[in-house]
Design an enzyme around this catalytic site. Structure first.
Site, short mmCIF file in Angstrom:
data_model
loop_
_atom_site.label_atom_id
_atom_site.label_comp_id
_atom_site.label_asym_id
_atom_site.label_seq_id
_atom_site.Cartn_x
_atom_site.Cartn_y
_atom_site.Cartn_z
N LEU A 527 102.10 38.13 -29.64
CA LEU A 527 102.41 36.82 -29.05
C LEU A 527 101.62 36.56 -27.79
O LEU A 527 101.36 35.42 -27.43
CB LEU A 527 103.92 36.75 -28.73
CG LEU A 527 104.88 36.84 -29.92
CD1 LEU A 527 106.32 36.83 -29.43
CD2 LEU A 527 104.65 35.68 -30.88
N GLY A 528 101.27 37.61 -27.07
CA GLY A 528 100.51 37.43 -25.84
C GLY A 528 100.38 38.76 -25.12
O GLY A 528 101.02 39.75 -25.48
N ARG A 529 99.54 38.77 -24.11
CA ARG A 529 99.36 40.00 -23.34
C ARG A 529 99.06 39.65 -21.90
O ARG A 529 98.61 38.54 -21.57
CB ARG A 529 98.24 40.85 -23.93
CG ARG A 529 96.87 40.19 -23.97
CD ARG A 529 95.83 41.19 -24.50
NE ARG A 529 96.15 41.63 -25.86
CZ ARG A 529 95.78 42.82 -26.32
NH1 ARG A 529 95.11 43.66 -25.54
NH2 ARG A 529 96.07 43.16 -27.56
N GLY A 530 99.36 40.60 -21.01
CA GLY A 530 99.11 40.41 -19.60
C GLY A 530 98.90 41.75 -18.92
O GLY A 530 98.67 42.77 -19.58
N GLY A 533 101.56 44.52 -20.05
CA GLY A 533 101.67 44.99 -21.42
C GLY A 533 101.43 43.89 -22.43
O GLY A 533 100.99 42.79 -22.09
N VAL A 535 103.04 41.62 -25.81
CA VAL A 535 104.29 41.14 -26.39
C VAL A 535 104.07 40.86 -27.87
O VAL A 535 103.10 40.19 -28.26
CB VAL A 535 104.78 39.86 -25.67
CG1 VAL A 535 106.10 39.38 -26.27
CG2 VAL A 535 104.93 40.11 -24.17
N ASP A 643 105.81 36.36 -9.16
CA ASP A 643 104.67 36.08 -10.06
C ASP A 643 104.94 34.82 -10.89
O ASP A 643 104.84 34.83 -12.11
CB ASP A 643 104.43 37.28 -10.98
CG ASP A 643 103.05 37.22 -11.64
OD1 ASP A 643 102.16 36.53 -11.09
OD2 ASP A 643 102.86 37.83 -12.70
#
Length: 798
Positions: A527-530, A533, A535, A643
């Site tokens: 679904l996404g990353r940052g 970590g 997701v 954040d």
């Protein structure tokens, strides 16, 4: 035949070794002042308690509700109504069950309170395991203490009082008295006695929405109040003769001083500190001293939008302001809410209803000396969150105006002042000399209704069958014990840390790595990353769609710290605009969090699409502000997100926002202005200027700054400073400000700033208010920025 015979012999040997452990338990002493090592006190045995040698004090399980008990110390002799007076509680906020709960004195010297068959203790004395055993004793002063073999006191209840100070019990800088929640609830309330950082003994109110000191009088200096801030140490004590002495020069004698009586000093539920003496003949407590004579002077006693008065027949009474109603019919601390909608800023059509000889102490939005009533009304009208004002004739000989942004601590006064309540013109209120108030009476049950919902079902099998079953499987049990010991010694070197995880996250579902791997189809649907970590989307065994966040591995355990920060933060909050966490995984090197799934992804993914019209963007701005305001002011712990950015604002199927990703969150204590941060936190472009200065305190205003950047991104369609056409300073707020200044009062600049590709119409005047609000959030000086609660109020008024 040899092998079965061998197993039979081993089984008999194992049984002979383990039988004493399975069918016997440490002796549980009754009616003694000493608990020996390896013994325990049981909640199920009513005669299982400690009693002081003089018989005045008893320690044991004290009933606080239906199937709810606290390990406590109380006066042995009941009062005339049959009740007992508790003076100390170990687990006042977490009562234990009425079955299978016990207080155990371990042979390692620690004291542990367990709730039924729960794996983790509810409370411990915090003693590090030692080879020296200790005894638990209750002495004649009511002090429960652990004494080791060297006659050293390694723990005592006198060091951690609840709401009561006993005679000769020292009160120091490390101790506090915290009131009970109500007369029927012994959990921690809102009022506290403590030594402040200036060495002065103070009373403070720490309520659901506000906090403040109210004794000694905060309008006076400590010296004027008869206190001294110069003290070599912070300590106070009450003796058995009724003399109280404190290091800040506070001293008093009770009304029956010099008589040696049974006494106590208690932080009462109404916020007043009182000394009591026991009338043993009548069986009642008599008040012999109190800190505040007029209990209406106690801060927060009646909540917001209400007034306090003293009735000769009923004592203290709380009342709602006209056209207001109680928020919680059983608790005045929540105050009252208006039944009308508040008006916008700059509205000269408001009514101001006068209430002579009433005042609402504190929370002044503006003070204007030497003014007129008409000028004071204009001042209030110009302030968006002004609820009313006090027009008072001061001792200097002129009238002064106190505009209020909250109406709290309302009470009658003999001063020459009049309180004016701001209401819409459509509201018709009485304006005579008597306040038209709405009174409520609270119905409180005589007994607390705390009930723990754990059921206990007895085994229907008879004792002989249980004996045979234990005998048959004892050898297998030994093998299992050996395997488990081997497993944890070889595979789980971080046992202590994982126990910390369990204690931190109890209440959430624990998933295994295999379960989450299967739920996410081997982590195939990203679904996404940052920075923290990646997701993945997953479907749990109960068919719930979830977002599974796999934290990155770090050699210095940053991933583990992030996990603990996120879980401990989310475990304390509950708000419709904050993400819900369902569970976690801690297994070997794997660290994962399981969230609710948000169908429309993040705000960052939707900003450059045509899915968000102006109405949706405004709702997202309001919802995000509400979530952050809850974190800053309303939850049990004050939380900084640290954040805030579009990537951490998730949207559900209706595009309603939920603030997520608390891996960088920071909990703040309400009793201090800030905590030190060891390093800057957040994402470049959204970080407030104070992160760049070592000596700048970090407050909730860092989130306000980041929120302002997000607002401008939604309005302009530009992302931080990535756009190369943002004026001389290359910053989004500077570019918007330059456009506004160049327009020289004309509103044409708004069209130049607002993203023309967004669908839907917008009101130019409202858009101007929203843009200016975003710019206020981005002020360099943190004190010039509004709070998130003020942002919510201003957005709802646009």
């Amino acid at each position: 035949m040899a092998l079965p015979f061998l197993f039979h012999v081993l089984g008999l040997l194992s049984f002979s070794l383990l039988a004493p452990l399975l069918f016997s338990s440490p002796i549980s002493p009754s009616r003694s002042s000493v608990l020996q090592p390896g013994s325990f006190l049981s909640v199920e045995n009513q005669d299982d308690f400690l009693i002081s040698p003089n018989g005045i004090f008893t320690a044991g399980f004290y009933k606080v509700g239906e199937n709810a008990y606290c390990f406590s110390i109380w006066y042995t002799k009941p009062l005339s109504d049959g009740s007992y007076t508790a003076v100390w509680m170990a687990n006042r906020d977490v009562p234990v069950n009425g079955k299978r709960s016990k207080l155990s004195l371990l042979k390692t010297g620690n004291l542990m309170l367990t709730d039924a068959d729960q794996p983790l203790p509810v409370w411990t004395a915090g003693i590090i395991d030692s080879s020296k055993s200790a005894q638990l004793m209750l002495n004649n002063t009511g002090n429960l203490f652990l004494q080791n073999q060297d006659n050293e006191t390694i723990w005592q209840s006198f060091d951690s009082p609840t709401d009561t100070l006993l005679p000769l019990q020292p009160f120091t800088k490390d101790t506090t008295l915290v009131s009970s929640r109500s007369s029927t609830s012994f959990s921690q309330g809102f009022y506290k006695l403590f030594f402040d950082n200036d060495n002065v003994l103070r009373l403070v109110y720490n309520g659901p929405k506000i906090a403040g000191t109210y004794w000694p009088d905060p309008q006076q200096t400590a010296w004027v109040s008869g206190r001294s801030t110069w003290a070599p140490r912070r300590t106070a004590v009450l003796d058995s003769s009724g003399h109280f002495v404190s290091s800040d020069s506070l001293f008093f004698n009770t009304s029956d001083a010099e008589d040696v009586l049974v006494r106590r000093l208690t932080m009462d539920v109404d916020g007043n500190l009182r000394a009591y003496s026991l009338d043993e003949i009548k069986g009642v407590w008599k008040v012999t001293w109190q800190a505040i004579s007029d209990t209406c002077q106690v801060q927060g006693i009646c909540g917001e939008n209400s007034t306090c008065s003293i009735s000769p027949t009923h004592g203290r009474k709380c009342s709602c302001l006209p056209n207001h109603q109680m928020i919680n019919q059983t608790d005045w601390s929540y105050g009252c809410a208006p039944v009308f909608n508040t008006t916008l800023c700059g509205n000269d059509e408001d009514n101001y209803v006068a209430f002579p000889n009433y005042d609402f102490y504190g929370y002044d939005a503006r003070f204007v000396p030497n003014t007129t009533l008409d000028q004071c009304k204009k001042v209030c009208a110009s302030i968006c969150n002004c609820k009313g004002f006090l027009f008072n004739f001061d001792i200097q000989g002129f009238y002064s105006c106190y505009a209020k942004f909250k109406l709290i601590n309302g009470f009658g006064t003999v001063r020459n002042g009049t309180m004016y309540l701001k209401v819409p013109k459509s509201i018709s209120l009485q304006t005579n000399n008597n306040m038209a108030v709405q009174e409520f009476s609270l119905t409180c049950s005589e007994k607390s209704t705390i009930k723990l919902d754990r059921a206990y079902v007895k085994n229907p099998k008879n004792e002989s069958l249980k004996f045979m079953k234990l005998f048959t499987y004892i050898f297998g049990a030994l093998e299992i014990v050996c395997i488990i010991c081997f497993f944890y010694k070889t595979r789980n070197p971080l046992k202590t840390r994982r126990q910390g995880y369990l204690q931190t996250v109890q209440g959430f579902q624990r998933f295994s790595y295999a379960e989450l791997k299967k739920a996410s189809d081997n982590f195939s649907k990203e679904l996404g990353r940052g920075g923290g970590g990646i997701v993945y989307k997953g479907i749990l065994p109960d068919n719930r769609v979830a977002a599974i966040k796999v934290l990155k591995e770090f050699d210095n355990n940053q991933g583990e710290a992030e996990l603990l920060a996120e879980i401990s933060t989310l475990g304390r909050i509950n708000h419709m605009n904050l993400i819900d966490i369902w569970g976690y995984c801690v297994e070997r090197k794997h660290r994962m969090l399981v969230y609710e799934y948000m169908e429309n992804g993040s705000l960052a993914q939707n900003l450059q699409t045509n899915k968000l019209d102006w109405a949706k963007r405004f709702d997202i701005a309001v919802g995000t502000a509400k979530g952050l305001a809850y974190l800053h002011e309303e939850c049990l712990e004050w939380v900084l997100h640290c954040d805030v950015k579009p990537h951490n604002i998730l949207l559900d199927s209706n595009f309603s926002p939920k603030v997520a990703d608390f891996g960088l969150s920071k909990l703040l204590d309400r009793d201090v202005t800030h905590k030190e941060f060891t390093k800057a936190r957040g994402t470049r472009g959204y970080m407030a200027p104070e992160w760049l200065f070592l000596n700048q305190p970090i407050t909730s205003k860092v989130d306000v700054y980041s929120y302002g950047v997000v607002m401008l991104e939604m309005i302009t369609g530009k992302i931080r400073a990535d756009d190369q056409n943002l004026g001389s300073k290359g910053r989004l707020d500077s570019w918007v400000a330059e456009k506004m200044i160049a327009a020289d009062g004309k509103n044409g600049w708004i069209r130049d700033v607002v993203d023309s590709t967004v669908q839907g119409k917008y009101d130019t005047s409202k858009m101007e208010v929203v843009i200016k609000l975003a710019l206020r959030c981005l002020e360099e000086d943190k004190d010039a920025r509004p709070t998130m609660r003020q942002v919510v109020d201003m957005l709802l008024r646009t």
